[in-house]
Design a protein around this motif. Structure first.
Motif, PDB file in Angstrom:
ATOM      1  N   GLN A  25     -13.307 -76.811  61.756  1.00 26.75           N
ATOM      2  CA  GLN A  25     -12.731 -78.157  61.805  1.00 26.75           C
ATOM      3  C   GLN A  25     -12.997 -78.851  63.140  1.00 26.75           C
ATOM      4  O   GLN A  25     -13.176 -80.073  63.185  1.00 26.75           O
ATOM      5  CB  GLN A  25     -11.211 -78.083  61.563  1.00 26.75           C
ATOM      6  CG  GLN A  25     -10.799 -77.316  60.318  1.00 26.75           C
ATOM      7  CD  GLN A  25     -11.087 -78.071  59.037  1.00 26.75           C
ATOM      8  OE1 GLN A  25     -11.791 -79.055  59.025  1.00 26.75           O
ATOM      9  NE2 GLN A  25     -10.528 -77.598  57.933  1.00 26.75           N
TER      10      GLN A  25
ATOM     11  N   GLN B 215      -1.188 -75.943  46.777  1.00 25.31           N
ATOM     12  CA  GLN B 215      -2.435 -76.699  46.838  1.00 25.31           C
ATOM     13  C   GLN B 215      -2.810 -77.018  48.282  1.00 25.31           C
ATOM     14  O   GLN B 215      -3.986 -77.002  48.649  1.00 25.31           O
ATOM     15  CB  GLN B 215      -2.325 -77.989  46.020  1.00 25.31           C
ATOM     16  CG  GLN B 215      -3.657 -78.693  45.814  1.00 25.31           C
ATOM     17  CD  GLN B 215      -4.694 -77.788  45.161  1.00 25.31           C
ATOM     18  OE1 GLN B 215      -4.445 -77.190  44.118  1.00 25.31           O
ATOM     19  NE2 GLN B 215      -5.852 -77.663  45.799  1.00 25.31           N
ATOM     20  N   LYS B 216      -1.805 -77.293  49.108  1.00 25.72           N
ATOM     21  CA  LYS B 216      -2.078 -77.539  50.527  1.00 25.72           C
ATOM     22  C   LYS B 216      -2.677 -76.293  51.171  1.00 25.72           C
ATOM     23  O   LYS B 216      -3.612 -76.385  51.978  1.00 25.72           O
ATOM     24  CB  LYS B 216      -0.784 -77.924  51.247  1.00 25.72           C
ATOM     25  CG  LYS B 216      -0.981 -78.186  52.735  1.00 25.72           C
ATOM     26  CD  LYS B 216       0.336 -78.529  53.418  1.00 25.72           C
ATOM     27  CE  LYS B 216       0.114 -78.752  54.919  1.00 25.72           C
ATOM     28  NZ  LYS B 216       1.383 -79.009  55.634  1.00 25.72           N
TER      29      LYS B 216
ATOM     30  N   ARG C 229      -4.505 -74.022  49.724  1.00 23.32           N
ATOM     31  CA  ARG C 229      -5.896 -73.893  49.303  1.00 23.32           C
ATOM     32  C   ARG C 229      -6.788 -74.931  49.967  1.00 23.32           C
ATOM     33  O   ARG C 229      -7.918 -74.633  50.379  1.00 23.32           O
ATOM     34  CB  ARG C 229      -5.978 -73.974  47.772  1.00 23.32           C
ATOM     35  CG  ARG C 229      -5.430 -72.720  47.082  1.00 23.32           C
ATOM     36  CD  ARG C 229      -5.520 -72.802  45.574  1.00 23.32           C
ATOM     37  NE  ARG C 229      -4.434 -73.601  45.011  1.00 23.32           N
ATOM     38  CZ  ARG C 229      -3.224 -73.136  44.756  1.00 23.32           C
ATOM     39  NH1 ARG C 229      -2.900 -71.895  45.033  1.00 23.32           N
ATOM     40  NH2 ARG C 229      -2.297 -73.926  44.225  1.00 23.32           N
ATOM     41  N   ASP C 230      -6.277 -76.147  50.105  1.00 24.92           N
ATOM     42  CA  ASP C 230      -7.055 -77.202  50.757  1.00 24.92           C
ATOM     43  C   ASP C 230      -7.353 -76.846  52.213  1.00 24.92           C
ATOM     44  O   ASP C 230      -8.467 -77.063  52.710  1.00 24.92           O
ATOM     45  CB  ASP C 230      -6.302 -78.536  50.706  1.00 24.92           C
ATOM     46  CG  ASP C 230      -6.230 -79.113  49.293  1.00 24.92           C
ATOM     47  OD1 ASP C 230      -7.024 -78.685  48.436  1.00 24.92           O
ATOM     48  OD2 ASP C 230      -5.361 -79.988  49.053  1.00 24.92           O
ATOM     49  N   GLU C 231      -6.377 -76.307  52.903  1.00 23.26           N
ATOM     50  CA  GLU C 231      -6.545 -75.986  54.319  1.00 23.26           C
ATOM     51  C   GLU C 231      -7.424 -74.759  54.539  1.00 23.26           C
ATOM     52  O   GLU C 231      -8.231 -74.717  55.459  1.00 23.26           O
ATOM     53  CB  GLU C 231      -5.174 -75.741  54.974  1.00 23.26           C
ATOM     54  CG  GLU C 231      -4.344 -76.987  55.163  1.00 23.26           C
ATOM     55  CD  GLU C 231      -3.083 -76.691  55.962  1.00 23.26           C
ATOM     56  OE1 GLU C 231      -3.075 -75.716  56.737  1.00 23.26           O
ATOM     57  OE2 GLU C 231      -2.105 -77.438  55.795  1.00 23.26           O
TER      58      GLU C 231
ATOM     59  N   TYR D 207      -9.777 -73.300  52.628  1.00 20.67           N
ATOM     60  CA  TYR D 207     -11.135 -73.245  52.095  1.00 20.67           C
ATOM     61  C   TYR D 207     -12.190 -73.202  53.204  1.00 20.67           C
ATOM     62  O   TYR D 207     -13.092 -72.346  53.194  1.00 20.67           O
ATOM     63  CB  TYR D 207     -11.372 -74.439  51.168  1.00 20.67           C
ATOM     64  CG  TYR D 207     -12.815 -74.598  50.738  1.00 20.67           C
ATOM     65  CD1 TYR D 207     -13.486 -73.560  50.083  1.00 20.67           C
ATOM     66  CD2 TYR D 207     -13.504 -75.787  50.988  1.00 20.67           C
ATOM     67  CE1 TYR D 207     -14.808 -73.711  49.687  1.00 20.67           C
ATOM     68  CE2 TYR D 207     -14.825 -75.942  50.587  1.00 20.67           C
ATOM     69  CZ  TYR D 207     -15.473 -74.902  49.947  1.00 20.67           C
ATOM     70  OH  TYR D 207     -16.783 -75.049  49.564  1.00 20.67           O
TER      71      TYR D 207
ATOM     72  N   ARG E 133     -16.389 -75.161  46.348  1.00 17.35           N
ATOM     73  CA  ARG E 133     -14.954 -75.269  46.136  1.00 17.35           C
ATOM     74  C   ARG E 133     -14.542 -74.671  44.791  1.00 17.35           C
ATOM     75  O   ARG E 133     -13.461 -74.062  44.671  1.00 17.35           O
ATOM     76  CB  ARG E 133     -14.524 -76.741  46.221  1.00 17.35           C
ATOM     77  CG  ARG E 133     -13.013 -76.956  46.130  1.00 17.35           C
ATOM     78  CD  ARG E 133     -12.287 -76.195  47.240  1.00 17.35           C
ATOM     79  NE  ARG E 133     -10.863 -76.209  47.055  1.00 17.35           N
ATOM     80  CZ  ARG E 133     -10.027 -77.022  47.713  1.00 17.35           C
ATOM     81  NH1 ARG E 133     -10.503 -77.876  48.612  1.00 17.35           N
ATOM     82  NH2 ARG E 133      -8.734 -76.964  47.502  1.00 17.35           N
TER      83      ARG E 133
ATOM     84  N   GLU F  37     -11.667 -71.822  44.302  1.00 18.30           N
ATOM     85  CA  GLU F  37     -10.504 -71.974  43.423  1.00 18.30           C
ATOM     86  C   GLU F  37     -10.378 -70.772  42.485  1.00 18.30           C
ATOM     87  O   GLU F  37      -9.275 -70.274  42.236  1.00 18.30           O
ATOM     88  CB  GLU F  37     -10.600 -73.270  42.632  1.00 18.30           C
ATOM     89  CG  GLU F  37     -10.447 -74.540  43.471  1.00 18.30           C
ATOM     90  CD  GLU F  37      -9.051 -74.722  44.046  1.00 18.30           C
ATOM     91  OE1 GLU F  37      -8.090 -74.152  43.484  1.00 18.30           O
ATOM     92  OE2 GLU F  37      -8.921 -75.440  45.058  1.00 18.30           O
TER      93      GLU F  37
END
Length: 343
Positions: free
Chosen positions: A16, A243-244, A246-248, A250, A272, A276
């Motif tokens: 990031q 979901q947060k 998984r989003d963070e 990945y 992605r 998942e």
């Protein structure tokens, strides 16, 4: 069930920010994570060894000794000790010293490790891996029981009524870390150690034959049943919202496996959709909300009846703040919910 965290101290660029921490900073973060885990009531902290510039820890007993001085209750375990390439006498002396410094909290987990760089580094032949492991494990177990011993083997100088000092407060608990090798699981049963399953991919059910083989060998060898123990270890990342999480995670997970495969000279691709699938309910990747993780742990407990769960939470170049959040959720939400169900 006992809960804990472990690290292999990988040094990776944060995907990031593009920044990479130093080995010094990485070690400081490991100490801070261990201190937080202890303060929040987790029971185990583990540190693994590598002998490469992209990992921060090669001397596990030194790091665990530093952790011992900043914690009060957590068990301190190597995850793993590459037993084939370490002198068992020095290993015992180091961990007995750790045990005394920590008031009886030292443990070891022995295994092959993810890389083989320690074999040429310390002058061992990788082709003799199994012979080395068996001989070193046999000697380790005798050192763990006897303060004086005579011993003859094939890979080190003999011992003649040798004094083994210092002595730990008790026999140091020993585990064998097993990935996918049936013979390694059988070995843990034959020698009467604990079995630590390293489940990083695939269907958890595929690992059930390892536990069954371990149990059969353990019983056949007539070891005390109280020494029978199974642990599950794996990657984890927790957030209040699944979901947060998984989003963070990945980007960090893709970064981690990209680097590991590159180190092994292998290509790697994970989009992605692949990720998942890897985090879906029937997989061993512990990524999601506390309730999602509780459900996964309980499903695996139905399979393995394990009594210890260890999560590797700091992979892929994550900032410490993210790791600390996962530790807090593991200790304050996941652990009590799991133990409420399996009492």
């Amino acid at each position: 069930m006992e809960f804990g965290i472990y690290t292999l101290a990988d040094i990776e660029t944060n995907p990031q920010t593009g920044k990479t921490v130093s080995a010094k900073k990485r070690i400081q973060e490991i100490l801070a994570a261990a201190k937080l885990a202890d303060e929040l009531g987790l029971q185990i902290v583990g540190v693994g060894e590598h002998h490469r510039l992209d990992y921060a820890v090669s001397s596990v007993p030194v790091i665990l000794s530093a952790i011992a001085q900043q914690t009060k209750n957590v068990q301190l375990i190597s995850t793993t000790t590459v037993l084939s390439t370490v002198d068992p006498v020095r290993l015992y002396e180091d961990f007995a010293t750790l045990d005394l410094l920590s008031d009886g909290r030292a443990e070891i987990m022995a295994g092959r490790g993810a890389f083989i760089e320690s074999f040429p580094l310390f002058g061992y032949d990788i082709k003799r891996y199994d012979e080395l492991f068996e001989e070193h494990l046999e000697l380790w177990q005798r050192l763990n029981k006897e303060e004086r011993l005579s011993w003859h083997g094939n890979f080190r100088a003999p011992l003649e009524n040798a004094e083994i000092s210092p002595r730990a407060t008790k026999e140091i608990p020993t585990w064998i870390g097993v990935g996918e090798t049936l013979e390694s699981a059988r070995r843990a049963g034959r020698f009467g150690t604990g079995l630590a399953l390293v489940i990083l991919g695939g269907n958890p059910q595929f690992f059930l034959p390892l536990v069954e083989a371990y149990k059969l060998e353990f019983i056949a060898a007539k070891h005390p049943i109280e020494n029978y123990k199974v642990a599950i270890t794996g990657h984890g990342f927790f957030a209040e919202d699944g979901q947060k999480a998984r989003d963070e995670f990945y980007a960090y997970y893709r970064n981690y496996w990209g680097n590991v495969n590159k180190q092994h000279g292998m290509a790697f691709h994970m989009d992605r959709e692949d990720f998942e699938k890897a985090t879906s309910p029937n997989t061993p990747l512990f990524v999601g909300s506390p309730d999602e993780i509780v459900e996964k742990i309980l499903k695996q407990h139905e399979l393995f009846e394990h009594t210890r769960f260890l999560a590797q939470l700091d992979i892929g170049g994550q900032p410490f703040e993210t790791v600390a959040r996962s530790i807090e959720l593991l200790a304050l939400e996941i652990m009590p919910k799991v133990n409420q169900y399996i009492k």
